[in-house]
Design a protein around this motif. Structure first.
Motif, mmCIF file in Angstrom:
data_model
loop_
_atom_site.group_PDB
_atom_site.id
_atom_site.type_symbol
_atom_site.label_atom_id
_atom_site.label_comp_id
_atom_site.label_asym_id
_atom_site.label_seq_id
_atom_site.Cartn_x
_atom_site.Cartn_y
_atom_site.Cartn_z
ATOM 1 N N ALA A 329 0.842 -1.189 0.000
ATOM 2 C CA ALA A 329 0.000 0.000 0.000
ATOM 3 C C ALA A 329 0.876 1.236 0.000
ATOM 4 C CB ALA A 329 -0.929 -0.002 1.206
ATOM 5 N N GLY A 330 2.003 1.189 0.688
ATOM 6 C CA GLY A 330 2.995 2.245 0.574
ATOM 7 C C GLY A 330 3.547 2.281 -0.835
ATOM 8 N N THR A 331 3.867 3.461 -1.309
ATOM 9 C CA THR A 331 4.204 3.629 -2.724
ATOM 10 C C THR A 331 5.702 3.757 -2.992
ATOM 11 O OG1 THR A 331 3.715 5.986 -2.436
ATOM 12 C CG2 THR A 331 1.976 4.606 -3.349
ATOM 13 N N SER A 332 6.523 3.503 -1.998
ATOM 14 C CA SER A 332 7.969 3.560 -2.204
ATOM 15 C C SER A 332 8.674 2.717 -1.152
ATOM 16 C CB SER A 332 8.478 5.002 -2.122
ATOM 17 O OG SER A 332 9.891 5.051 -2.217
ATOM 18 N N PHE A 333 9.758 2.049 -1.560
ATOM 19 C CA PHE A 333 10.623 1.357 -0.613
ATOM 20 C C PHE A 333 11.541 2.331 0.131
ATOM 21 C CE2 PHE A 333 9.360 -2.219 -3.137
ATOM 22 C CZ PHE A 333 9.575 -3.353 -2.378
ATOM 23 N N SER A 334 11.619 3.564 -0.329
ATOM 24 C CA SER A 334 12.582 4.525 0.190
ATOM 25 C C SER A 334 12.114 5.146 1.499
ATOM 26 C CB SER A 334 12.818 5.634 -0.844
ATOM 27 O OG SER A 334 13.574 6.683 -0.288
ATOM 28 N N MET A 335 12.951 5.047 2.546
ATOM 29 C CA MET A 335 12.638 5.732 3.795
ATOM 30 C C MET A 335 12.774 7.241 3.649
ATOM 31 S SD MET A 335 11.583 3.522 5.999
ATOM 32 C CE MET A 335 11.843 4.202 7.638
ATOM 33 N N LEU A 336 13.573 7.706 2.705
ATOM 34 C CA LEU A 336 13.646 9.148 2.441
ATOM 35 C C LEU A 336 12.311 9.644 1.893
ATOM 36 C CD1 LEU A 336 17.218 9.382 0.884
ATOM 37 C CD2 LEU A 336 16.548 10.033 3.204
ATOM 38 N N GLN A 337 11.734 8.922 0.951
ATOM 39 C CA GLN A 337 10.415 9.286 0.446
ATOM 40 C C GLN A 337 9.358 9.199 1.544
ATOM 41 O OE1 GLN A 337 9.278 9.971 -3.252
ATOM 42 N NE2 GLN A 337 11.155 10.959 -2.569
ATOM 43 N N THR A 338 9.526 8.244 2.442
ATOM 44 C CA THR A 338 8.612 8.107 3.569
ATOM 45 C C THR A 338 8.720 9.317 4.496
ATOM 46 O OG1 THR A 338 8.788 5.698 3.420
ATOM 47 C CG2 THR A 338 7.956 6.606 5.495
ATOM 48 N N MET A 339 9.941 9.796 4.728
ATOM 49 C CA MET A 339 10.117 11.026 5.500
ATOM 50 C C MET A 339 9.423 12.204 4.817
ATOM 51 S SD MET A 339 14.138 10.889 6.550
ATOM 52 C CE MET A 339 14.922 9.389 7.112
ATOM 53 N N ASN A 340 9.554 12.286 3.524
ATOM 54 C CA ASN A 340 8.924 13.352 2.746
ATOM 55 C C ASN A 340 7.432 13.421 3.069
ATOM 56 O OD1 ASN A 340 7.494 14.605 0.542
ATOM 57 N ND2 ASN A 340 9.269 14.337 -0.773
ATOM 58 N N GLU A 341 6.753 12.271 3.007
ATOM 59 C CA GLU A 341 5.314 12.251 3.258
ATOM 60 C C GLU A 341 4.997 12.450 4.740
ATOM 61 O OE1 GLU A 341 3.343 12.439 0.873
ATOM 62 O OE2 GLU A 341 4.549 11.775 -0.809
ATOM 63 N N ALA A 342 5.840 11.924 5.636
ATOM 64 C CA ALA A 342 5.613 12.109 7.070
ATOM 65 C C ALA A 342 5.638 13.593 7.429
ATOM 66 C CB ALA A 342 6.661 11.349 7.876
ATOM 67 N N TYR A 343 6.573 14.324 6.837
ATOM 68 C CA TYR A 343 6.658 15.760 7.097
ATOM 69 C C TYR A 343 5.349 16.453 6.710
ATOM 70 C CZ TYR A 343 7.822 20.655 6.499
ATOM 71 O OH TYR A 343 7.806 22.020 6.573
ATOM 72 N N LYS A 344 4.805 16.088 5.548
ATOM 73 C CA LYS A 344 3.583 16.734 5.059
ATOM 74 C C LYS A 344 2.377 16.343 5.910
ATOM 75 C CE LYS A 344 5.561 16.658 0.434
ATOM 76 N NZ LYS A 344 5.563 15.949 -0.868
ATOM 77 N N VAL A 345 2.332 15.084 6.328
ATOM 78 C CA VAL A 345 1.249 14.641 7.207
ATOM 79 C C VAL A 345 1.259 15.440 8.510
ATOM 80 C CG1 VAL A 345 0.510 12.721 8.679
ATOM 81 C CG2 VAL A 345 0.988 12.321 6.249
ATOM 82 N N ALA A 346 2.442 15.613 9.082
ATOM 83 C CA ALA A 346 2.545 16.391 10.320
ATOM 84 C C ALA A 346 2.052 17.813 10.116
ATOM 85 C CB ALA A 346 3.988 16.386 10.817
ATOM 86 N N ARG A 347 2.428 18.430 8.995
ATOM 87 C CA ARG A 347 1.981 19.799 8.736
ATOM 88 C C ARG A 347 0.459 19.868 8.608
ATOM 89 N NH1 ARG A 347 3.159 22.947 10.522
ATOM 90 N NH2 ARG A 347 3.007 24.692 9.090
ATOM 91 N N LEU A 348 -0.131 18.877 7.917
ATOM 92 C CA LEU A 348 -1.580 18.874 7.748
ATOM 93 C C LEU A 348 -2.312 18.682 9.075
ATOM 94 C CD1 LEU A 348 -1.876 16.834 4.435
ATOM 95 C CD2 LEU A 348 -2.515 19.230 4.755
#
Length: 440
Positions: A329-348
Protein backbone atom coordinates in the motif's frame (compact mmCIF):
# COMPACT_ATOMS: atom_id res chain seq x y z
CA UNK A 1 43.83 -1.09 19.06
CA UNK A 2 43.06 -4.18 16.92
CA UNK A 3 45.35 -5.36 14.15
CA UNK A 4 45.22 -3.44 10.87
CA UNK A 5 44.18 -6.60 9.04
CA UNK A 6 40.95 -6.88 11.07
CA UNK A 7 39.89 -3.22 10.92
CA UNK A 8 37.83 -1.31 8.41
CA UNK A 9 37.92 2.49 8.40
CA UNK A 10 35.56 4.94 6.65
CA UNK A 11 36.10 8.69 6.40
CA UNK A 12 33.03 10.89 5.85
CA UNK A 13 30.61 13.06 7.75
CA UNK A 14 28.99 10.96 10.49
CA UNK A 15 25.57 11.28 12.13
CA UNK A 16 23.92 9.08 14.73
CA UNK A 17 21.60 9.53 17.71
CA UNK A 18 21.54 8.82 21.41
CA UNK A 19 18.17 10.40 22.26
CA UNK A 20 14.90 11.53 20.69
CA UNK A 21 15.25 15.18 19.58
CA UNK A 22 11.61 15.79 20.56
CA UNK A 23 12.38 15.06 24.21
CA UNK A 24 15.73 16.75 24.77
CA UNK A 25 16.16 20.27 26.10
CA UNK A 26 18.00 21.18 22.91
CA UNK A 27 17.84 19.12 19.68
CA UNK A 28 21.66 19.21 19.48
CA UNK A 29 21.77 17.12 22.67
CA UNK A 30 20.12 14.20 20.87
CA UNK A 31 22.82 13.34 18.33
CA UNK A 32 26.50 13.20 17.51
CA UNK A 33 27.61 14.81 14.25
CA UNK A 34 31.14 14.89 12.90
CA UNK A 35 31.66 16.98 9.79
CA UNK A 36 34.96 15.19 9.10
CA UNK A 37 34.48 11.88 10.85
CA UNK A 38 35.94 8.41 11.01
CA UNK A 39 33.99 5.17 11.51
CA UNK A 40 36.02 2.14 12.61
CA UNK A 41 34.66 -1.40 12.25
CA UNK A 42 36.10 -4.61 13.70
CA UNK A 43 34.52 -8.03 13.14
CA UNK A 44 31.31 -6.52 11.82
CA UNK A 45 30.76 -4.23 14.81
CA UNK A 46 31.42 -0.58 15.58
CA UNK A 47 34.79 -0.09 17.25
CA UNK A 48 34.76 3.72 17.31
CA UNK A 49 33.07 6.72 15.68
CA UNK A 50 34.29 10.28 16.03
CA UNK A 51 36.34 13.11 14.59
CA UNK A 52 38.89 12.11 12.00
CA UNK A 53 41.53 14.36 13.54
CA UNK A 54 41.15 12.60 16.89
CA UNK A 55 40.93 8.99 15.74
CA UNK A 56 43.28 8.92 12.75
CA UNK A 57 46.50 9.19 14.79
CA UNK A 58 45.47 6.14 16.82
CA UNK A 59 45.12 3.82 13.82
CA UNK A 60 47.54 0.94 13.26
CA UNK A 61 49.86 1.37 10.33
CA UNK A 62 48.65 0.06 6.97
CA UNK A 63 44.94 0.44 7.73
CA UNK A 64 43.16 1.28 4.50
CA UNK A 65 40.72 4.16 4.86
CA UNK A 66 37.74 4.13 2.51
CA UNK A 67 37.26 7.78 1.58
CA UNK A 68 33.65 8.96 1.41
CA UNK A 69 34.39 12.62 2.04
CA UNK A 70 31.55 14.82 0.79
CA UNK A 71 29.05 12.16 1.81
CA UNK A 72 27.17 11.39 5.03
CA UNK A 73 27.30 8.09 6.93
CA UNK A 74 24.33 7.18 9.13
CA UNK A 75 23.14 3.90 10.63
CA UNK A 76 21.10 1.89 8.13
CA UNK A 77 17.42 2.70 7.95
CA UNK A 78 14.99 0.43 9.82
CA UNK A 79 11.54 -0.13 8.28
CA UNK A 80 9.11 -1.32 10.96
CA UNK A 81 6.13 -2.31 8.80
CA UNK A 82 6.37 -3.80 5.31
CA UNK A 83 4.88 -6.72 3.32
CA UNK A 84 7.37 -8.51 1.09
CA UNK A 85 4.68 -10.53 -0.79
CA UNK A 86 3.08 -7.26 -1.91
CA UNK A 87 6.13 -6.17 -3.90
CA UNK A 88 4.52 -7.01 -7.24
CA UNK A 89 1.23 -5.25 -6.48
CA UNK A 90 2.65 -1.89 -5.41
CA UNK A 91 0.75 1.00 -7.05
CA UNK A 92 -2.50 -0.95 -7.51
CA UNK A 93 -5.61 1.27 -7.67
CA UNK A 94 -8.52 0.82 -5.26
CA UNK A 95 -11.08 3.07 -3.54
CA UNK A 96 -10.02 2.02 -0.03
CA UNK A 97 -8.33 -0.50 2.24
CA UNK A 98 -10.91 -3.28 2.29
CA UNK A 99 -11.55 -3.45 -1.48
CA UNK A 100 -7.80 -3.18 -2.06
CA UNK A 101 -7.29 -6.29 0.09
CA UNK A 102 -9.95 -8.25 -1.79
CA UNK A 103 -8.96 -7.16 -5.29
CA UNK A 104 -5.17 -7.24 -5.11
CA UNK A 105 -3.69 -8.42 -1.82
CA UNK A 106 -5.28 -11.80 -1.33
CA UNK A 107 -4.91 -12.96 -4.97
CA UNK A 108 -1.27 -11.84 -5.02
CA UNK A 109 -0.44 -13.65 -1.78
CA UNK A 110 -1.94 -16.90 -3.11
CA UNK A 111 1.12 -17.37 -5.36
CA UNK A 112 3.40 -17.73 -2.32
CA UNK A 113 2.27 -21.32 -1.90
CA UNK A 114 5.01 -21.94 -4.48
CA UNK A 115 8.44 -21.82 -2.74
CA UNK A 116 10.31 -20.86 -5.91
CA UNK A 117 8.07 -17.84 -6.44
CA UNK A 118 8.55 -16.82 -2.81
CA UNK A 119 12.35 -17.05 -3.15
CA UNK A 120 12.37 -14.97 -6.35
CA UNK A 121 10.26 -12.20 -4.80
CA UNK A 122 12.31 -12.26 -1.58
CA UNK A 123 15.49 -11.81 -3.63
CA UNK A 124 14.11 -8.76 -5.41
CA UNK A 125 12.56 -7.34 -2.23
CA UNK A 126 15.78 -7.50 -0.21
CA UNK A 127 17.83 -6.01 -3.05
CA UNK A 128 15.30 -3.16 -3.28
CA UNK A 129 15.51 -2.50 0.46
CA UNK A 130 19.30 -2.33 0.33
CA UNK A 131 19.17 -0.09 -2.74
CA UNK A 132 17.07 2.30 -0.67
CA UNK A 133 19.34 2.13 2.39
CA UNK A 134 17.14 -0.08 4.57
CA UNK A 135 19.25 -2.68 6.37
CA UNK A 136 16.64 -4.00 8.84
CA UNK A 137 12.88 -4.46 8.45
CA UNK A 138 9.93 -5.94 10.33
CA UNK A 139 8.35 -7.97 7.54
CA UNK A 140 5.01 -9.64 6.89
CA UNK A 141 5.17 -12.87 4.91
CA UNK A 142 2.00 -14.78 3.90
CA UNK A 143 0.06 -17.59 5.57
CA UNK A 144 2.35 -20.07 3.83
CA UNK A 145 5.16 -21.49 5.96
CA UNK A 146 7.36 -21.70 2.86
CA UNK A 147 7.06 -17.94 2.37
CA UNK A 148 8.78 -17.42 5.73
CA UNK A 149 11.51 -19.95 4.99
CA UNK A 150 12.17 -18.30 1.63
CA UNK A 151 12.47 -14.86 3.16
CA UNK A 152 14.83 -15.86 5.96
CA UNK A 153 16.97 -17.96 3.61
CA UNK A 154 17.53 -14.97 1.33
CA UNK A 155 18.18 -12.62 4.26
CA UNK A 156 20.65 -15.10 5.72
CA UNK A 157 22.56 -15.21 2.43
CA UNK A 158 23.09 -11.45 2.76
CA UNK A 159 23.74 -11.61 6.55
CA UNK A 160 20.96 -9.11 7.27
CA UNK A 161 19.26 -8.48 10.59
CA UNK A 162 15.62 -9.05 9.70
CA UNK A 163 12.44 -9.86 11.60
CA UNK A 164 9.55 -11.59 9.86
CA UNK A 165 6.65 -13.93 10.45
CA UNK A 166 3.89 -16.06 8.99
CA UNK A 167 0.54 -14.29 8.73
CA UNK A 168 -2.16 -15.75 10.99
CA UNK A 169 -5.64 -15.58 9.43
CA UNK A 170 -8.54 -17.98 9.95
CA UNK A 171 -11.66 -16.04 8.89
CA UNK A 172 -12.93 -13.30 6.56
CA UNK A 173 -10.46 -14.25 3.86
CA UNK A 174 -10.43 -16.58 0.84
CA UNK A 175 -10.33 -20.31 1.60
CA UNK A 176 -6.95 -20.59 -0.13
CA UNK A 177 -5.40 -18.31 2.53
CA UNK A 178 -7.26 -19.53 5.60
CA UNK A 179 -5.51 -21.23 8.53
CA UNK A 180 -7.37 -24.42 9.42
CA UNK A 181 -8.06 -25.15 13.08
CA UNK A 182 -4.84 -24.47 15.01
CA UNK A 183 -2.34 -25.14 12.23
CA UNK A 184 -1.30 -21.48 12.02
CA UNK A 185 -0.16 -21.46 15.64
CA UNK A 186 1.67 -24.79 15.24
CA UNK A 187 3.41 -23.53 12.09
CA UNK A 188 4.40 -20.32 13.85
CA UNK A 189 5.91 -22.25 16.74
CA UNK A 190 7.86 -24.44 14.30
CA UNK A 191 9.18 -21.32 12.56
CA UNK A 192 10.19 -19.75 15.86
CA UNK A 193 12.18 -22.88 16.69
CA UNK A 194 13.83 -22.86 13.26
CA UNK A 195 14.61 -19.19 12.74
CA UNK A 196 14.37 -17.01 15.85
CA UNK A 197 17.87 -15.84 16.84
CA UNK A 198 19.47 -18.02 14.15
CA UNK A 199 22.27 -15.75 12.98
CA UNK A 200 20.67 -12.34 12.55
CA UNK A 201 17.10 -13.61 12.05
CA UNK A 202 14.31 -12.69 14.47
CA UNK A 203 10.75 -13.99 14.48
CA UNK A 204 7.58 -11.88 14.54
CA UNK A 205 4.25 -13.37 15.59
CA UNK A 206 1.92 -11.97 12.92
CA UNK A 207 -1.87 -11.88 13.20
CA UNK A 208 -2.85 -9.97 10.07
CA UNK A 209 -5.44 -7.81 11.82
CA UNK A 210 -8.23 -8.45 14.29
CA UNK A 211 -11.05 -9.03 11.74
CA UNK A 212 -9.25 -11.94 10.08
CA UNK A 213 -8.64 -13.90 13.29
CA UNK A 214 -11.29 -15.70 15.32
CA UNK A 215 -11.32 -15.20 19.05
CA UNK A 216 -9.83 -18.68 19.40
CA UNK A 217 -6.90 -17.77 17.16
CA UNK A 218 -6.31 -14.47 18.94
CA UNK A 219 -6.34 -16.26 22.29
CA UNK A 220 -3.83 -18.85 21.04
CA UNK A 221 -1.71 -16.05 19.54
CA UNK A 222 -1.55 -14.31 22.91
CA UNK A 223 -0.48 -17.56 24.56
CA UNK A 224 2.24 -17.98 21.93
CA UNK A 225 3.46 -14.42 22.56
CA UNK A 226 3.60 -15.12 26.28
CA UNK A 227 5.55 -18.35 25.75
CA UNK A 228 8.13 -16.57 23.58
CA UNK A 229 8.53 -13.10 25.13
CA UNK A 230 11.61 -12.12 23.10
CA UNK A 231 9.81 -12.58 19.79
CA UNK A 232 8.15 -9.63 18.08
CA UNK A 233 4.43 -9.10 17.54
CA UNK A 234 3.26 -7.21 14.47
CA UNK A 235 -0.24 -6.36 13.29
CA UNK A 236 -2.46 -3.53 12.06
CA UNK A 237 -4.69 -1.27 14.12
CA UNK A 238 -7.03 1.69 13.45
CA UNK A 239 -5.89 2.23 9.89
CA UNK A 240 -9.20 3.03 8.22
CA UNK A 241 -12.58 4.19 9.54
CA UNK A 242 -14.52 1.47 7.74
CA UNK A 243 -12.13 -1.09 9.24
CA UNK A 244 -12.67 0.40 12.72
CA UNK A 245 -16.46 0.09 12.33
CA UNK A 246 -16.03 -3.52 11.21
CA UNK A 247 -13.91 -4.32 14.27
CA UNK A 248 -16.52 -2.71 16.54
CA UNK A 249 -19.21 -4.97 15.06
CA UNK A 250 -17.03 -8.08 15.49
CA UNK A 251 -15.82 -7.28 19.02
CA UNK A 252 -18.62 -5.20 20.62
CA UNK A 253 -17.31 -5.87 24.13
CA UNK A 254 -13.96 -4.18 23.43
CA UNK A 255 -13.53 -0.52 24.40
CA UNK A 256 -11.59 0.18 21.20
CA UNK A 257 -9.86 -1.54 18.29
CA UNK A 258 -6.59 -1.54 20.22
CA UNK A 259 -8.34 -3.00 23.24
CA UNK A 260 -9.09 -6.14 21.21
CA UNK A 261 -5.38 -6.92 21.11
CA UNK A 262 -4.91 -5.95 24.75
CA UNK A 263 -7.60 -8.40 25.84
CA UNK A 264 -5.67 -11.23 24.23
CA UNK A 265 -2.28 -10.36 25.69
CA UNK A 266 -0.81 -8.90 22.50
CA UNK A 267 0.44 -5.60 23.92
CA UNK A 268 3.95 -5.75 25.33
CA UNK A 269 7.52 -4.68 24.54
CA UNK A 270 8.43 -5.73 20.98
CA UNK A 271 4.80 -5.39 19.87
CA UNK A 272 4.59 -3.05 16.87
CA UNK A 273 1.23 -1.78 15.64
CA UNK A 274 1.00 -0.41 12.11
CA UNK A 275 -0.90 2.83 11.36
CA UNK A 276 -2.56 3.86 14.70
CA UNK A 277 -4.42 6.69 12.99
CA UNK A 278 -7.76 6.56 14.80
CA UNK A 279 -6.52 5.90 18.35
CA UNK A 280 -7.69 8.08 21.23
CA UNK A 281 -5.75 9.31 24.24
CA UNK A 282 -6.60 6.24 26.29
CA UNK A 283 -5.26 4.01 23.52
CA UNK A 284 -2.00 5.93 23.29
CA UNK A 285 -1.61 5.89 27.06
CA UNK A 286 -2.05 2.12 27.02
CA UNK A 287 0.58 1.75 24.30
CA UNK A 288 3.06 3.73 26.36
CA UNK A 289 2.25 1.78 29.53
CA UNK A 290 2.81 -1.59 27.84
CA UNK A 291 5.91 -0.59 25.84
CA UNK A 292 4.07 -1.18 22.58
CA UNK A 293 5.22 0.82 19.56
CA UNK A 294 3.50 2.58 16.66
CA UNK A 295 4.79 2.20 13.10
CA UNK A 296 3.79 5.34 11.18
CA UNK A 297 3.05 4.61 7.50
CA UNK A 298 2.45 7.95 5.76
CA UNK A 299 2.71 6.94 2.09
CA UNK A 300 0.29 4.05 2.61
CA UNK A 301 -2.15 6.13 4.63
CA UNK A 302 -2.24 8.83 1.98
CA UNK A 303 -2.48 6.32 -0.89
CA UNK A 304 -5.51 4.55 0.60
CA UNK A 305 -7.02 7.75 2.01
CA UNK A 306 -6.96 6.23 5.48
CA UNK A 307 -6.14 9.37 7.46
CA UNK A 308 -3.33 11.40 9.02
CA UNK A 309 -1.25 10.18 11.96
CA UNK A 310 -1.28 12.54 14.95
CA UNK A 311 2.36 12.93 15.98
CA UNK A 312 1.49 15.51 18.63
CA UNK A 313 -1.02 13.25 20.38
CA UNK A 314 1.31 10.24 20.31
CA UNK A 315 4.21 12.33 21.60
CA UNK A 316 2.00 13.62 24.38
CA UNK A 317 1.97 10.08 25.76
CA UNK A 318 5.60 9.32 24.76
CA UNK A 319 4.61 6.34 22.64
CA UNK A 320 7.63 4.71 20.93
CA UNK A 321 7.45 5.78 17.27
CA UNK A 322 9.15 4.80 14.03
CA UNK A 323 8.59 5.31 10.32
CA UNK A 324 7.57 2.55 7.92
CA UNK A 325 6.92 2.21 4.20
CA UNK A 326 4.06 -0.35 4.33
CA UNK A 327 4.81 -1.57 0.81
CA UNK A 328 2.68 -2.52 -1.12
CA UNK A 329 0.00 0.00 0.00
CA UNK A 330 3.00 2.25 0.57
CA UNK A 331 4.20 3.63 -2.72
CA UNK A 332 7.97 3.56 -2.20
CA UNK A 333 10.62 1.36 -0.61
CA UNK A 334 12.58 4.53 0.19
CA UNK A 335 12.64 5.73 3.79
CA UNK A 336 13.65 9.15 2.44
CA UNK A 337 10.41 9.29 0.45
CA UNK A 338 8.61 8.11 3.57
CA UNK A 339 10.12 11.03 5.50
CA UNK A 340 8.92 13.35 2.75
CA UNK A 341 5.31 12.25 3.26
CA UNK A 342 5.61 12.11 7.07
CA UNK A 343 6.66 15.76 7.10
CA UNK A 344 3.58 16.73 5.06
CA UNK A 345 1.25 14.64 7.21
CA UNK A 346 2.54 16.39 10.32
CA UNK A 347 1.98 19.80 8.74
CA UNK A 348 -1.58 18.87 7.75
CA UNK A 349 -2.22 17.87 11.38
CA UNK A 350 -0.89 21.21 12.57
CA UNK A 351 2.48 20.08 13.89
CA UNK A 352 6.04 20.28 12.61
CA UNK A 353 8.44 17.37 12.11
CA UNK A 354 12.08 18.50 11.80
CA UNK A 355 14.38 16.48 9.56
CA UNK A 356 16.62 15.66 12.53
CA UNK A 357 13.62 13.94 14.18
CA UNK A 358 12.73 12.05 11.00
CA UNK A 359 16.25 10.62 10.75
CA UNK A 360 16.02 9.63 14.42
CA UNK A 361 12.71 7.83 13.81
CA UNK A 362 14.23 5.91 10.90
CA UNK A 363 17.29 4.79 12.88
CA UNK A 364 17.58 4.81 16.68
CA UNK A 365 13.87 5.47 17.17
CA UNK A 366 13.04 2.35 15.21
CA UNK A 367 15.69 0.34 17.07
CA UNK A 368 14.15 1.45 20.36
CA UNK A 369 10.67 0.51 19.13
CA UNK A 370 12.04 -2.97 18.45
CA UNK A 371 13.94 -3.13 21.77
CA UNK A 372 17.19 -3.37 19.77
CA UNK A 373 19.02 -0.27 20.99
CA UNK A 374 22.71 -1.11 21.25
CA UNK A 375 22.36 -3.77 18.57
CA UNK A 376 21.37 -1.67 15.56
CA UNK A 377 20.37 1.93 14.86
CA UNK A 378 23.45 3.80 16.08
CA UNK A 379 27.24 3.96 16.01
CA UNK A 380 27.51 3.04 19.69
CA UNK A 381 30.59 0.94 20.41
CA UNK A 382 29.70 -2.72 19.95
CA UNK A 383 26.65 -2.08 17.76
CA UNK A 384 26.37 -4.10 14.58
CA UNK A 385 27.92 -2.19 11.69
CA UNK A 386 24.86 -1.68 9.52
CA UNK A 387 25.29 1.70 7.89
CA UNK A 388 24.61 3.64 4.72
CA UNK A 389 26.38 6.28 2.67
CA UNK A 390 24.18 9.21 1.68
CA UNK A 391 25.22 11.33 -1.30
CA UNK A 392 24.10 14.99 -1.16
CA UNK A 393 25.18 15.40 -4.81
CA UNK A 394 23.24 12.43 -6.21
CA UNK A 395 21.19 14.63 -8.57
CA UNK A 396 21.79 18.08 -10.01
CA UNK A 397 18.95 19.57 -7.96
CA UNK A 398 20.11 17.91 -4.74
CA UNK A 399 23.67 19.10 -5.34
CA UNK A 400 22.48 22.64 -6.02
CA UNK A 401 20.31 22.78 -2.90
CA UNK A 402 22.73 21.12 -0.49
CA UNK A 403 25.55 23.26 -1.82
CA UNK A 404 23.67 26.23 -0.35
CA UNK A 405 22.85 24.64 3.00
CA UNK A 406 23.67 26.58 6.14
CA UNK A 407 23.03 23.89 8.75
CA UNK A 408 22.82 20.16 9.34
CA UNK A 409 19.04 20.48 9.50
CA UNK A 410 18.97 21.97 6.00
CA UNK A 411 21.16 19.14 4.68
CA UNK A 412 18.92 16.46 6.20
CA UNK A 413 15.76 18.25 5.12
CA UNK A 414 16.97 18.34 1.51
CA UNK A 415 17.84 14.63 1.64
CA UNK A 416 14.39 13.83 3.05
CA UNK A 417 12.35 16.05 0.73
CA UNK A 418 14.37 15.57 -2.48
CA UNK A 419 15.94 12.15 -1.91
CA UNK A 420 15.14 8.63 -3.02
CA UNK A 421 17.17 5.52 -3.84
CA UNK A 422 19.60 7.65 -5.87
CA UNK A 423 20.78 9.28 -2.63
CA UNK A 424 22.06 5.92 -1.32
CA UNK A 425 25.64 5.61 -2.56
CA UNK A 426 26.24 2.38 -0.61
CA UNK A 427 24.72 0.11 2.03
CA UNK A 428 26.69 -2.03 4.49
CA UNK A 429 25.48 -4.94 6.64
CA UNK A 430 27.68 -6.15 9.51
CA UNK A 431 30.53 -4.19 7.94
CA UNK A 432 30.20 -5.77 4.50
CA UNK A 433 29.21 -3.89 1.36
CA UNK A 434 25.80 -5.20 0.22
CA UNK A 435 24.82 -2.46 -2.22
CA UNK A 436 26.73 0.12 -4.23
CA UNK A 437 25.13 2.58 -6.58
CA UNK A 438 26.58 2.48 -10.03
CA UNK A 439 27.05 5.74 -11.96
CA UNK A 440 24.43 6.31 -14.65
Amino acid sequence: MPQASTMQAYRASLLHFHADPAFTEKPDDAYAYHEDGLLLIVDGKVHAAGDYATLAPTLPQDVTITDYRGKLLTPGFIDTHIHYPQTDMIASPAPGLLPWLETYTFPTERAFAEPEHAREVADFFLDELLRCGTTTALVYCTVHQDSVDAFFEKAEQRNLRMAAGKVLMDRHCPDFLRDCENNGIRASEDLIAKWHKRGRAMYAITPRFAPTSTEAQLRATGELAQAYPDTFIQTHVSENQDECKWVKSLFPEARSYLDVYDRYGLMRPRAVFGHCIWLDDEDFARMAATGSAAAVCPTSNLFLGSGLFDFEKADGHKVPLSLATDVGAGTSFSMLQTMNEAYKVARLKGSYLPAIRMFYLATLGAARSLQLEGTIGSFAVGAEADFIVLDPQCTPLMARRTGRRESLEELLFALALLGDDRAIAASYAAGQLVHERRPN
